[in-house]
Structure formats: structure tokens, C-alpha cells
Design an enzyme around this catalytic site. Structure first.
Site, PDB file in Angstrom:
ATOM      1  N   HIS A  85       0.849  -1.187   0.000  1.00 50.99           N
ATOM      2  CA  HIS A  85       0.000   0.000   0.000  1.00 50.99           C
ATOM      3  C   HIS A  85       0.881   1.232   0.000  1.00 50.99           C
ATOM      4  O   HIS A  85       1.955   1.220   0.604  1.00 50.99           O
ATOM      5  CB  HIS A  85      -0.912   0.014   1.236  1.00 50.99           C
ATOM      6  CG  HIS A  85      -2.081   0.927   1.084  1.00 50.99           C
ATOM      7  ND1 HIS A  85      -2.012   2.275   1.343  1.00 50.99           N
ATOM      8  CD2 HIS A  85      -3.342   0.674   0.668  1.00 50.99           C
ATOM      9  CE1 HIS A  85      -3.190   2.813   1.098  1.00 50.99           C
ATOM     10  NE2 HIS A  85      -4.020   1.875   0.687  1.00 50.99           N
ATOM     11  N   GLU A 113      -7.669  -5.495   0.229  1.00 55.39           N
ATOM     12  CA  GLU A 113      -8.247  -6.328  -0.824  1.00 55.39           C
ATOM     13  C   GLU A 113      -8.096  -7.827  -0.568  1.00 55.39           C
ATOM     14  O   GLU A 113      -8.867  -8.616  -1.101  1.00 55.39           O
ATOM     15  CB  GLU A 113      -7.597  -5.995  -2.177  1.00 55.39           C
ATOM     16  CG  GLU A 113      -7.618  -4.534  -2.564  1.00 55.39           C
ATOM     17  CD  GLU A 113      -8.999  -4.047  -2.909  1.00 55.39           C
ATOM     18  OE1 GLU A 113      -9.979  -4.636  -2.427  1.00 55.39           O
ATOM     19  OE2 GLU A 113      -9.097  -3.072  -3.659  1.00 55.39           O
TER      20      GLU A 113
HETATM   21  N1  ACO Z   1       4.003  -7.815  -4.629  1.00 58.06           N
HETATM   22  C1  ACO Z   1       5.327  -7.813  -4.929  1.00 58.06           C
HETATM   23  N2  ACO Z   1       6.102  -6.719  -4.846  1.00 58.06           N
HETATM   24  C2  ACO Z   1       5.526  -5.578  -4.435  1.00 58.06           C
HETATM   25  C3  ACO Z   1       4.174  -5.497  -4.088  1.00 58.06           C
HETATM   26  C4  ACO Z   1       3.389  -6.677  -4.181  1.00 58.06           C
HETATM   27  N3  ACO Z   1       2.091  -6.678  -3.883  1.00 58.06           N
HETATM   28  N4  ACO Z   1       3.879  -4.231  -3.715  1.00 58.06           N
HETATM   29  C5  ACO Z   1       5.005  -3.527  -3.838  1.00 58.06           C
HETATM   30  N5  ACO Z   1       6.011  -4.347  -4.266  1.00 58.06           N
HETATM   31  C6  ACO Z   1       7.409  -3.983  -4.484  1.00 58.06           C
HETATM   32  C7  ACO Z   1       7.622  -3.405  -5.871  1.00 58.06           C
HETATM   33  O1  ACO Z   1       7.892  -4.404  -6.812  1.00 58.06           O
HETATM   34  C8  ACO Z   1       8.782  -2.489  -5.631  1.00 58.06           C
HETATM   35  O2  ACO Z   1       9.951  -3.286  -5.565  1.00 58.06           O
HETATM   36  P1  ACO Z   1      11.314  -2.844  -6.322  1.00 58.06           P
HETATM   37  O3  ACO Z   1      11.712  -1.539  -5.707  1.00 58.06           O
HETATM   38  O4  ACO Z   1      12.236  -3.977  -6.048  1.00 58.06           O
HETATM   39  O5  ACO Z   1      10.935  -2.712  -7.774  1.00 58.06           O
HETATM   40  C9  ACO Z   1       8.546  -1.961  -4.221  1.00 58.06           C
HETATM   41  O6  ACO Z   1       7.749  -2.945  -3.563  1.00 58.06           O
HETATM   42  C10 ACO Z   1       7.832  -0.624  -4.166  1.00 58.06           C
HETATM   43  O7  ACO Z   1       6.683  -0.688  -4.996  1.00 58.06           O
HETATM   44  P2  ACO Z   1       5.926   0.605  -5.562  1.00 58.06           P
HETATM   45  O8  ACO Z   1       5.149   0.184  -6.753  1.00 58.06           O
HETATM   46  O9  ACO Z   1       6.869   1.751  -5.705  1.00 58.06           O
HETATM   47  O10 ACO Z   1       4.988   0.981  -4.357  1.00 58.06           O
HETATM   48  P3  ACO Z   1       3.648   1.810  -4.483  1.00 58.06           P
HETATM   49  O11 ACO Z   1       3.504   2.580  -3.234  1.00 58.06           O
HETATM   50  O12 ACO Z   1       3.569   2.576  -5.752  1.00 58.06           O
HETATM   51  O13 ACO Z   1       2.617   0.597  -4.601  1.00 58.06           O
HETATM   52  C11 ACO Z   1       0.685  -0.684  -4.667  1.00 58.06           C
HETATM   53  C12 ACO Z   1       1.451   0.435  -3.927  1.00 58.06           C
HETATM   54  C13 ACO Z   1       0.385  -0.208  -6.085  1.00 58.06           C
HETATM   55  C14 ACO Z   1      -0.627  -0.928  -3.955  1.00 58.06           C
HETATM   56  C15 ACO Z   1       1.546  -1.976  -4.700  1.00 58.06           C
HETATM   57  O14 ACO Z   1       1.862  -2.393  -3.392  1.00 58.06           O
HETATM   58  C16 ACO Z   1       0.879  -3.106  -5.487  1.00 58.06           C
HETATM   59  O15 ACO Z   1       1.006  -3.150  -6.706  1.00 58.06           O
HETATM   60  N6  ACO Z   1       0.148  -4.038  -4.792  1.00 58.06           N
HETATM   61  C17 ACO Z   1      -0.536  -5.121  -5.488  1.00 58.06           C
HETATM   62  C18 ACO Z   1      -1.891  -4.660  -6.022  1.00 58.06           C
HETATM   63  C19 ACO Z   1      -2.896  -4.414  -4.912  1.00 58.06           C
HETATM   64  O16 ACO Z   1      -3.032  -5.177  -3.969  1.00 58.06           O
HETATM   65  N7  ACO Z   1      -3.636  -3.291  -5.069  1.00 58.06           N
HETATM   66  C20 ACO Z   1      -4.652  -2.874  -4.101  1.00 58.06           C
HETATM   67  C21 ACO Z   1      -4.151  -1.742  -3.261  1.00 58.06           C
HETATM   68  S1  ACO Z   1      -5.277  -1.331  -1.975  1.00 58.06           S
HETATM   69  C22 ACO Z   1      -6.404  -0.257  -2.679  1.00 58.06           C
HETATM   70  O17 ACO Z   1      -6.108   0.511  -3.545  1.00 58.06           O
HETATM   71  C23 ACO Z   1      -7.768  -0.316  -2.209  1.00 58.06           C
END
Ligand code: ACO
Length: 392
Positions: A274, A327
Site C-alpha cells: 500500500h 483487498e
Molecule cells: N508484490 C510484490 N512486490 C511488491 C508489491 C506486491 N504486492 N507491492 C510492492 N512491491 C514492491 C515493488 O515491486 C517495488 O519493488 P522494487 O523496488 O524492487 O521494484 C517496491 O515494492 C515498491 O513498490 P511501488 O510500486 O513503488 O509501491 P507503491 O507505493 O507505488 O505501490 C501498490 C502500492 C500499487 C498498492 C503496490 O503495493 C501493489 O502493486 N500491490 C498489489 C496490487 C494491490 O493489492 N492493489 C490494491 C491496493 S489497496 C487499494 O487501492 C484499495
């Protein structure tokens, strides 16, 4: 509009413009985009409050209609106020002809979020044109479940049903989908889910709605835009993908390998991570409790996958503080109460509608155009060549 450059990622916004951080990583991270009295997400503490109340407390003790009153009117209702709001919602629980006509022309394989967006757009074109009002917020909230249930029934060859005046929002939704009175424990679980998903600070879809409202566009346009933002898998599109993930994993024995391969292959585990929470999302803990309604196989698999996913994310993505988000257990709960997977995100929308509309009303009441800047990184002095003289 004033755009301030600051060093902190959590600076109070005085104007109704945007406050930016230096060295931002994109995605408006750390930007304060609005002043709101509706909800606050405390990411480090894992706390979410609606107008001062902890959502973990509200989830057990209130209904969706009470939260609608809290967000729209500013306080929790007394009995008379609640019954007045329920009556106003009940009076709006009719399917607009134009929305039904729009649903009927869509192919049955249309994604329900697209069907919802289309129906609201069609209805909005005919009925919602003026400055955003509370009456519009009530009508939209009352009709989201009707539109969704109508589309569900049409695509399986059944006629839409009329809402039952004696039922509340959650019970009507389940009744309208399946055509039978829902079990009380399912209604209560769905109601708690809807309470918890009603609002969540400046999330992507709420921001979208506020941007549209800030241009003095109409309520329907703001809500259509918000639906579009919510459906993406990085926002509200995740829960059906959580279900897909759990089904793909299939068994406890296969989970370790599946999860490890996905993370090392650059994939994302749906239901984890998140932007704001750097600890467990408080709603996810409540939803985990509600997930007891699921069958024992599904619940055991979900709990095991959660445990192994957290351990592997800690090992393979160190320092990112990736925790279970709302989620993950939403998908287990919504599946358990009998909603089809592709209706999970639309059900999220039918909950967030009270937050979206409250934000639109709040934005409109004290509006300033939201119009941020961008850092231009292209050339500044390109030499113009007439079209016939260009070689490429
Ligand atoms: N699985 C694997 N790796 C992850 C995940 C995940 N769920 N979430 C973040 N990471 C990793 C990324 O790959 C990245 O790693 P890196 O630096 O080695 O490339 C690092 O963590 C940072 O990720 P960002 O994308 O910069 O973090 P951001 O704050 O933009 O992401 C997000 C937040 C989009 C929710 C992300 O955690 C994600 O994609 N989660 C999966 C989708 C999901 O569950 N969405 C629902 C969110 S809740 C809502 O909106 C109601």
C-alpha cells in the site's frame, strides 16, 4: 495556483492547490492535494478514521446508512435522522429507464465496472447536470446496487427485480442479485465491509473525483471518472485478482513455490502492499475476522498464503514494508457472501460512492481548480522543418 516546494512529505496545505515534495518518486507520493474533514489514513499507525471515529469501531457497531449520514451531514445520526435518511434512500431505489436501456445494449461479457460506468454516464446525461447536490449523492448511492444487480441478472438471462422497501442497502443488494432473502450473517458481513470501504483519504479514485469536481463539472462526471480510476488493479481492481491468485495457487502445498516464483519473476502479489500503510491495513484485520464465513478450505488456504506471502515479501523485497492490504480478505468475504468475482470491485464502488460524493460536495463547497504542474523534460529549442523537407 500556488505550488509549494517543501522538504517534508507531510506538509499542511494552506491553499487549495497542490503541495509538492522535492525529489519525488512520481505518483504524487507525499503530495497534499486537498483539505478534508472526512477521513484520515494514519499509515504508520495503521489507523483509519472517519470524522474522528476509528473505522475498526464503526465496522462492528454501525451500518452503511449511518456512515453515509456521518460523511454527508457531519455527525452520526440519531434514530429519527437515520430513519429519515433510510426513507430518502428507499425512495430513490428505482432503476432509471435510461440506465436499464444502456445495460440492455451491452454484451453480456462486458466487465461489470464498465457496465456501471456506462449506466451512470447514460443516467447522468439525462438527469444530473447541475451543481453537485446531496440529493444526487443519495440517488447515486441508492442506485449503484440496483444497476449492478440488474446487469448481473440480465447477463444470466433473468429480469431485474424491484428493491424491497423494508430492506437496507446491503440486504437489498444481495436480494436484488440472487432473488432470495439473504442470510442475516451475510447481510451483516457485507454491511461491515461497506462501512470499512466507504472512504479512505486521498486515494486515486477520490482524487480523480475531486479533480473533476474542481473544474465545476457535474456530479455524474466526477463519479464516472472515479469509477474509471477505481477499476485498475493497482487500486480497487485487486480483489477479484486476489481470488484468481488463490485459485491459481489451489492448495497449501503449492503456495510457497507459486508465491516465490511470482515475486522473483517481477510479478506482484495481489492484496499486498500500500502506498500509505507501512503496517497492516486496519480494515484487513477486521475483514480477516469476517472471513470466518468462508468455507474451511478457502479460509485455511487464504491464511496460509497470507502468512507465506508476508514472509517472502520480507525476504525478497526487504525494506519495503509490504503488508496485507484491504483487498486480500475482501475477496474472501465477498466470495463467502455469494458475490461473483467480477462484482468485487463494483461492490467496492457501491461502498465508496458515499465517500466519493461526500468529497465532491466538500470540494464544491470550497472550490479551487486543482491544476498541478509538471516537470518538462523534453527539448526546449527544436528546429522546425516543413513537412515536405522532413527525412523521417
Ligand atoms: N508484490 C510484490 N512486490 C511488491 C508489491 C506486491 N504486492 N507491492 C510492492 N512491491 C514492491 C515493488 O515491486 C517495488 O519493488 P522494487 O523496488 O524492487 O521494484 C517496491 O515494492 C515498491 O513498490 P511501488 O510500486 O513503488 O509501491 P507503491 O507505493 O507505488 O505501490 C501498490 C502500492 C500499487 C498498492 C503496490 O503495493 C501493489 O502493486 N500491490 C498489489 C496490487 C494491490 O493489492 N492493489 C490494491 C491496493 S489497496 C487499494 O487501492 C484499495
Amino acid at each position: 495556483m500556488a505550488v509549494l516546494e517543501v522538504n517534508s512529505s507531510n506538509t499542511k496545505n494552506e491553499a487549495s492547490g497542490l503541495t509538492t515534495v522535492k525529489q519525488n518518486r512520481g505518483g504524487l507520493e507525499g503530495v497534499v492535494a486537498a483539505t478534508t474533514a472526512l477521513s484520515k489514513v494514519e499509515g504508520a499507525a495503521g489507523r483509519l478514521i472517519y470524522r474522528g471515529y476509528s473505522v475498526r469501531d464503526l465496522a462492528h457497531t454501525t451500518t452503511f446508512e449511518e456512515i453515509a449520514h456521518l460523511l454527508w451531514f457531519g455527525h452520526l445520526p440519531n434514530r429519527a435522522e437515520l430513519s429519515d435518511l433510510k426513507a430518502r434512500l428507499a425512495a430513490e431505489r428505482t432503476l432509471p429507464e435510461v440506465a436499464l436501456a444502456a445495460l440492455r445494449i451491452l454484451p453480456p461479457e462486458t466487465a461489470p465496472m464498465d457496465a456501471l460506468r456506462t449506466a451512470i454516464s447514460a443516467w447522468g446525461a439525462c438527469a444530473i447536470q447541475n451543481k453537485p447536490t446531496l440529493e444526487q449523492a443519495i440517488a447515486l448511492t441508492a442506485r449503484f446496487p440496483l444497476i449492478l444487480a440488474a446487469f448481473y441478472r440480465l447477463r444470466i438471462g433473468l429480469d431485474p427485480l424491484d428493491a424491497r422497501p423494508e430492506l437496507g442497502n446491503a440486504a437489498n443488494y444481495l436480494y436484488l442479485m440472487h432473488g432470495r432473502m439473504p442470510a442475516e450473517e451475510f447481510v451483516r458481513a457485507l454491511d461491515s465491509y461497506m462501512v470499512m470501504l466507504s472512504d479512505h483519504g486521498m486515494n486515486a479514485s477520490t482524487f480523480t473525483a475531486r479533480v473533476v469536481a474542481s473544474t465545476e463539472s457535474d456530479m455524474a462526471s466526477a463519479i464516472v471518472a472515479a469509477i474509471g480510476a477505481l477499476k485498475g488493479p493497482l487500486h480497487g481492481g485487486a480483489p477479484s485478482k486476489v481470488l484468481d491468485m488463490l485459485r491459481a495457487i489451489g492448495t497449501i502445498e503449492q503456495s510457497e513455490e507459486w508465491l516465490r516464483d511470482t515475486i522473483t519473476g517481477g510479478g506482484r502479489l495481489m492484496g499486498f502492499g500500500h502506498r500509505i500503510y507501512k503496517t497492516t491495513d486496519p480494515r484487513s484485520e477486521e475483514l480477516k475476522e469476517l472471513a470466518r464465513l468462508a468455507n474451511s478450505h478457502d479460509l485455511a488456504l487464504a491464511k496460509h498464503v497470507e502468512e507465506r506471502a508476508l514472509a517472502l515479501l520480507d525476504e525478497l523485497k526487504p525494506g519495503h514494508e509490504i503488508h496485507t492490504n484491504v483487498e486480500f480478505y475482501s475477496s474472501v468475504v465477498l466470495d463467502a457472501v455469494g458475490l461473483p468475482g467480477d462484482f468485487f470491485t463494483p461492490t467496492f464502488a457501491a461502498s465508496r460512492i458515499i465517500g466519493w460524493t461526500a468529497h465532491v460536495l466538500e470540494q464544491s463547497a470550497n472550490n479551487r481548480l486543482i491544476r498541478p504542474n509538471s516537470d518538462y523534460i523534453g527539448p526546449l529549442q527544436a528546429h522546425f522543418v516543413p513537412i515536405d523537407e522532413r527525412s523521417n
